[in-house]
Design a protein around this motif. Structure first.
Motif, PDB file in Angstrom:
ATOM      1  N   THR A  91       0.855  -1.179   0.000  1.00  0.00           N
ATOM      2  CA  THR A  91       0.000   0.000   0.000  1.00  0.00           C
ATOM      3  C   THR A  91       0.894   1.234   0.000  1.00  0.00           C
ATOM      4  OG1 THR A  91      -0.180  -0.193   2.415  1.00  0.00           O
ATOM      5  CG2 THR A  91      -1.978  -1.093   1.111  1.00  0.00           C
ATOM      6  N   THR A  92       0.539   2.195  -0.857  1.00  0.00           N
ATOM      7  CA  THR A  92       1.437   3.318  -1.111  1.00  0.00           C
ATOM      8  C   THR A  92       1.206   4.502  -0.198  1.00  0.00           C
ATOM      9  OG1 THR A  92      -0.113   4.076  -2.803  1.00  0.00           O
ATOM     10  CG2 THR A  92       1.741   2.723  -3.541  1.00  0.00           C
ATOM     11  N   ALA A  93       0.029   4.605   0.429  1.00  0.00           N
ATOM     12  CA  ALA A  93      -0.285   5.792   1.222  1.00  0.00           C
ATOM     13  C   ALA A  93      -0.325   5.524   2.714  1.00  0.00           C
ATOM     14  CB  ALA A  93      -1.624   6.381   0.777  1.00  0.00           C
ATOM     15  N   GLY A  94      -0.555   4.292   3.120  1.00  0.00           N
ATOM     16  CA  GLY A  94      -0.622   3.997   4.539  1.00  0.00           C
ATOM     17  C   GLY A  94      -1.535   2.830   4.820  1.00  0.00           C
ATOM     18  N   ALA A  95      -1.849   2.629   6.084  1.00  0.00           N
ATOM     19  CA  ALA A  95      -2.695   1.509   6.488  1.00  0.00           C
ATOM     20  C   ALA A  95      -3.475   1.878   7.738  1.00  0.00           C
ATOM     21  CB  ALA A  95      -1.856   0.257   6.743  1.00  0.00           C
ATOM     22  N   ILE A  96      -4.653   1.278   7.849  1.00  0.00           N
ATOM     23  CA  ILE A  96      -5.471   1.374   9.060  1.00  0.00           C
ATOM     24  C   ILE A  96      -5.570  -0.023   9.637  1.00  0.00           C
ATOM     25  CG2 ILE A  96      -7.723   1.977  10.012  1.00  0.00           C
ATOM     26  CD1 ILE A  96      -8.074   3.881   7.622  1.00  0.00           C
ATOM     27  N   ASN A  97      -4.990  -0.213  10.810  1.00  0.00           N
ATOM     28  CA  ASN A  97      -5.010  -1.509  11.484  1.00  0.00           C
ATOM     29  C   ASN A  97      -6.038  -1.485  12.601  1.00  0.00           C
ATOM     30  OD1 ASN A  97      -3.043  -2.770   9.977  1.00  0.00           O
ATOM     31  ND2 ASN A  97      -1.381  -2.278  11.374  1.00  0.00           N
ATOM     32  N   VAL A  98      -7.006  -2.379  12.529  1.00  0.00           N
ATOM     33  CA  VAL A  98      -8.016  -2.523  13.574  1.00  0.00           C
ATOM     34  C   VAL A  98      -7.698  -3.803  14.341  1.00  0.00           C
ATOM     35  CG1 VAL A  98     -10.476  -2.727  14.080  1.00  0.00           C
ATOM     36  CG2 VAL A  98      -9.711  -1.348  12.132  1.00  0.00           C
ATOM     37  N   ILE A  99      -7.473  -3.666  15.635  1.00  0.00           N
ATOM     38  CA  ILE A  99      -7.102  -4.805  16.470  1.00  0.00           C
ATOM     39  C   ILE A  99      -8.177  -5.002  17.531  1.00  0.00           C
ATOM     40  CG2 ILE A  99      -5.384  -5.759  18.072  1.00  0.00           C
ATOM     41  CD1 ILE A  99      -4.265  -3.045  15.752  1.00  0.00           C
ATOM     42  N   SER A 100      -8.812  -6.158  17.523  1.00  0.00           N
ATOM     43  CA  SER A 100      -9.884  -6.418  18.477  1.00  0.00           C
ATOM     44  C   SER A 100      -9.319  -6.996  19.769  1.00  0.00           C
ATOM     45  CB  SER A 100     -10.920  -7.367  17.868  1.00  0.00           C
ATOM     46  OG  SER A 100     -10.310  -8.576  17.463  1.00  0.00           O
ATOM     47  N   ARG A 101     -10.125  -6.954  20.834  1.00  0.00           N
ATOM     48  CA  ARG A 101      -9.715  -7.522  22.107  1.00  0.00           C
ATOM     49  C   ARG A 101      -9.562  -9.034  21.971  1.00  0.00           C
ATOM     50  NH1 ARG A 101     -13.864  -3.903  24.211  1.00  0.00           N
ATOM     51  NH2 ARG A 101     -12.884  -2.128  25.244  1.00  0.00           N
ATOM     52  N   ALA A 102      -8.531  -9.564  22.613  1.00  0.00           N
ATOM     53  CA  ALA A 102      -8.255 -11.001  22.530  1.00  0.00           C
ATOM     54  C   ALA A 102      -9.095 -11.760  23.549  1.00  0.00           C
ATOM     55  CB  ALA A 102      -6.772 -11.256  22.783  1.00  0.00           C
ATOM     56  N   PRO A 103      -9.353 -13.031  23.302  1.00  0.00           N
ATOM     57  CA  PRO A 103     -10.026 -13.860  24.310  1.00  0.00           C
ATOM     58  C   PRO A 103      -9.243 -13.866  25.621  1.00  0.00           C
ATOM     59  CG  PRO A 103      -9.982 -14.976  22.195  1.00  0.00           C
ATOM     60  CD  PRO A 103      -9.100 -13.766  22.052  1.00  0.00           C
ATOM     61  N   SER A 104      -9.983 -13.932  26.724  1.00  0.00           N
ATOM     62  CA  SER A 104      -9.383 -13.861  28.048  1.00  0.00           C
ATOM     63  C   SER A 104      -9.607 -15.170  28.796  1.00  0.00           C
ATOM     64  CB  SER A 104     -10.006 -12.695  28.831  1.00  0.00           C
ATOM     65  OG  SER A 104      -9.622 -12.741  30.184  1.00  0.00           O
ATOM     66  N   PHE A 105      -8.613 -15.567  29.593  1.00  0.00           N
ATOM     67  CA  PHE A 105      -8.765 -16.738  30.446  1.00  0.00           C
ATOM     68  C   PHE A 105      -9.347 -16.361  31.807  1.00  0.00           C
ATOM     69  CE2 PHE A 105      -5.887 -18.366  27.262  1.00  0.00           C
ATOM     70  CZ  PHE A 105      -6.349 -19.662  27.079  1.00  0.00           C
TER      71      PHE A 105
END
Length: 752
Positions: A91-105
């Motif tokens: 990608t030449t202009a950038g990126a949008i990273n969406v990170i969701s909450r991980a499962p919890s023990f």
């Protein structure tokens, strides 16, 4: 994100001024960073997006697939500048990273409920916990958003531009061995709003004859819009808007710890189904009664990376990426009983075509297009720690792209006959008029390209709290194919040389400082950037055959340069403030055959000698004048880019105890500003969007697990446009999409 009401990418732009997001409907959306990413105001399935959208490491090929509501999100990263030597797609202009909450023990749950005016309701819930102690954990989340529209349609007696979104998401985390983790993701999103309408904003003079401009065309049919002030928020569009989509997929992310390195595998399948309808004449006359490009996308991707663990003399990341996408489109456009009088030359002859509704009534274009897009790459980055303070990180990417596509447009008349637009057939004036509105064409573009890109960053830690860097990147945006129709030659055959566009070549330079000052009570980050793009994929017309506006071609050179500041301050324990700003100077360096603005369009075509425009043209807005075959807009600003943009705000907390719980009352403010920008591929006095500022306030009480607050967004009820566009045919009508008016409401959230 939760307290500021940032629940989708569009609202994210009010917090991150370097990011622009434009959408007239989910399919016709574009995300740009620093003014670069995708051609403004154009949807074309045959090109890549310059801003990558990633959700939990999975690349989403179509920007429409990222128009979901954020649910159960841990964080969002907006990465500026070329990407591709560390992971994923180029990608030449950038990126949008969406990170969701991980499962919890550890068992946990979250609930959030929001209500507001315009019947706004949003509910979010998530639950997580172990299925098998220390081995298997599950997270489930769901959300619903509904709101009645802000635009009232007097003809259909309903509110439009509503919201109606539902989503569910699940994650299953398995600690398969002490060194191997597997996470299985699955999600499904459904949206079915009464959306999306654009309607009368203003009228400007073009070079069409006076009797073929908006005022005369509507007067001839005794038509007037219900209001010429678009911020009255009323319209009478006669076509039911539809913006129905389904988004979903599944992915498996595996991480294997080898001690000195970690191997990561990301396997994914995603789909996007789109069912639209819109009023493409933008008025309440039945000129175009159906305009729908139903679309389905399916994609599979596989990424394999290995990355060193911990800091050593040389760290590294290396990987392989494979991506395959299939896009199928079934397009339908139908002309209505008002089309003949509106689209054909007026005449006093009762037998003339313009006075015969049957000439264009029922004229139908049926489009079938498909795209098979394959991309494969190898990439890697080394970081050499020359000293404890100084490092050099070169990266490389070898990329292969292959696109096979097909486009067929069949035209049938109101009687069901297939339209033939050969020169002989157009000897009949009725056929000639029909072909001038919709013409059949078919073509099958193909391409395959290799390219090598790379970057290098030198970084120096001046002190533990001051970090400096310098970056150079050479990047490529993949070659593309035109899948929205081609310009036609004098024999009504598509100009096949226009079927493909070359890849964009990007030279990017950046200098930056990341600092923490005053005992880390202040964070101030600075970046200066300069990006040159050669063979920019732009919206153009052909200087020889100026018969179609709005297809893709390569346009000389574009430059974007500027300065960004991101800062946050905590002068006391009770007060924190932030201020982010960007200055962006983005322009066409060389663009000699661009589409002309509305005020220079619609007149008699400029004469051509051996394909070269000759003779004089008329001043802008001269009714019945001579229009240029194309316009040289070198030096003009890029559309959609504000020179100045900023976000700013803060929160003041007052410790308190309420109902037996220790917490704090708080007052928060979030503001944003952007200066004026052009809303047309070429600069026009008619489509200049004025600058505006927005102010949001919130007042509430929160503890570690509870939050309740009242909010008001666009508190001063500013009137502003998100985009402006023009009605086809150079009639002079400019239509707009107003931004949301003032909204008020309250939110309550609780975690367990």
């Amino acid at each position: 994100l939760a307290e500021t009401g940032t629940y989708n990418v569009n609202r994210l732009t009010q917090l991150q001024p370097s990011l622009q997001f434009y959408s007239t409907n989910p399919r016709n959306s574009a995300a740009n960073i620093r003014g670069l990413g995708a051609p403004f105001g154009l949807t074309n399935d045959g090109i890549e997006q310059g801003v990558g959208i990633y959700v939990d490491q999975v690349y989403n090929a179509r920007i429409a697939a990222a128009t979901f509501d954020f649910t159960d999100i841990e964080r969002i990263e907006v990465l500026r500048g070329p990407q591709g030597t560390l992971y994923g797609k180029n990608t030449t202009a950038g990126a949008i990273n969406v990170i969701s909450r991980a499962p919890s023990f550890t068992p946990e749950a979250r609930v959030e409920l929001t209500g507001g005016n315009y019947d706004f309701f949003q509910g979010k819930a998530s639950v997580s916990g172990p299925l098998v102690a220390d081995t298997l954990a599950l997270r489930l989340s769901a959300s619903i958003t509904t709101r009645r529209g802000t635009i009232y349609n007097t003809r259909l007696n309903e509110y439009q531009n509503s919201q109606d979104n539902q989503s569910v998401r699940g994650q299953l985390l398995w600690h398969a061995t002490p060194t191997l983790d597997l996470t299985l993701y699955g999600d499904f999103n459904r949206q079915n709003p009464d959306c999306c309408v654009q309607y009368y904003a203003r009228v400007g003079a073009t070079q069409r004859p006076t009797n073929r401009q908006y005022a005369a065309l509507t007067a001839a049919q005794n038509y007037a819009v219900p209001s010429t002030n678009s911020f009255d928020r009323v319209t009478d569009l006669d076509t039911q808007p539809i913006a129905r989509q389904k988004i979903g997929g599944t992915s498996l992310v595996a991480n294997l710890d080898l001690g000195g390195a970690t191997v990561t595998s990301v396997s994914a399948y995603r789909f996007w189904d789109w069912v639209p309808n819109s009023d493409r004449d933008y008025i309440g006359l039945p000129v175009t009664t159906v305009s729908a490009n139903t679309s389905q996308q399916y994609q599979v991707s596989q990424e394999l990376r290995v990355a060193s663990n911990g800091t050593r003399k040389i760290d590294y990341v290396a990987g392989l990426f494979y991506f395959h996408q299939i896009v199928d489109v079934q397009g339908l456009q139908v002309q209505g009983p008002a089309a003949s009088k509106y689209l054909l030359a007026p005449s006093t002859n009762p037998a003339a075509d313009s006075n015969n509704p049957a000439v264009l009534n029922g004229l139908t274009q049926t489009v079938t297009s498909s795209l098979h897009n394959t991309s494969a790459a190898g990439f890697g980055t080394l970081t050499w720690h020359v000293t404890d303070a100084f490092s050099i990180a070169p990266g490389i990417r070898v990329n292969y792209d292959k696109k096979d596509a097909g486009y067929v447009a069949v035209i049938t008349t109101g009687t069901g006959a297939t339209l033939n637009c050969s020169a002989a057939a157009q000897a009949n004036t009725v056929v000639k008029d029909q072909c001038g509105v919709l013409a059949p064409q078919a073509y099958t573009p193909h391409l395959s390209k290799w390219n090598v890109s790379g970057d290098v960053t030198a970084a120096y830690t001046v002190t533990p709290d001051i970090h400096a860097y310098a970056t150079y990147a050479r990047s490529y945006k993949s070659a593309g194919v035109n899948l929205s129709g081609l310009p036609l030659d004098g024999n009504n055959d598509p100009i096949l040389a226009s079927a493909t566009v070359k890849p964009e070549k990007v030279d990017h330079y950046e200098l930056g400082l990341k600092t923490q000052l005053l005992d880390r009570r202040a964070t101030v980050n600075l970046a200066a950037f300069w990006t040159n793009i050669f063979d920019y994929q732009a919206t153009v017309n052909n200087s020889q055959y100026a018969v179609l506006r709005g297809y893709l071609s390569n346009a000389g050179q574009v430059r974007s340069r500027g300065i960004e500041v991101d800062s946050a301050f905590r002068p006391t324990r009770a007060l924190n403030v932030y201020a982010n700003g960007t200055y962006t100077d983005a322009k066409y360096v060389r663009f000699v055959d661009a589409p002309c603005p509305p005020e220079l369009s619609g007149g008699t075509a400029q004469a051509l000698t051996n394909g070269v425009p000759t003779g004089t043209t008329s001043p802008a807005g001269t009714a019945g004048g001579i229009s240029p075959a194309s316009c040289n807009i070198s030096g003009q600003v890029l559309p959609g880019v504000s020179r100045w943009a900023a976000s700013f705000g803060g929160e003041y907390d007052l410790p308190a105890r309420l109902v037996g719980s220790d917490g704090q009352f708080y007052l928060g403010y979030d503001g944003s500003y952007r200066s004026h920008f052009s809303s047309n591929p070429s600069l026009s006095a008619y489509t200049n969007v004025r600058g505006y500022s927005l102010s949001d306030f919130r007042l509430g009480f929160k503890t570690a697990r509870f939050n309740a607050f009242a909010w008001v967004r666009n508190a001063f009820d500013r009137n502003y446009y998100e985009v402006l566009a023009t009605q086809s045919g150079s009639t002079g009508l400019v239509v707009g999409q107003p931004g949301d008016p003032r909204t008020v409401g309250g939110t309550v959230s609780k975690s367990f």
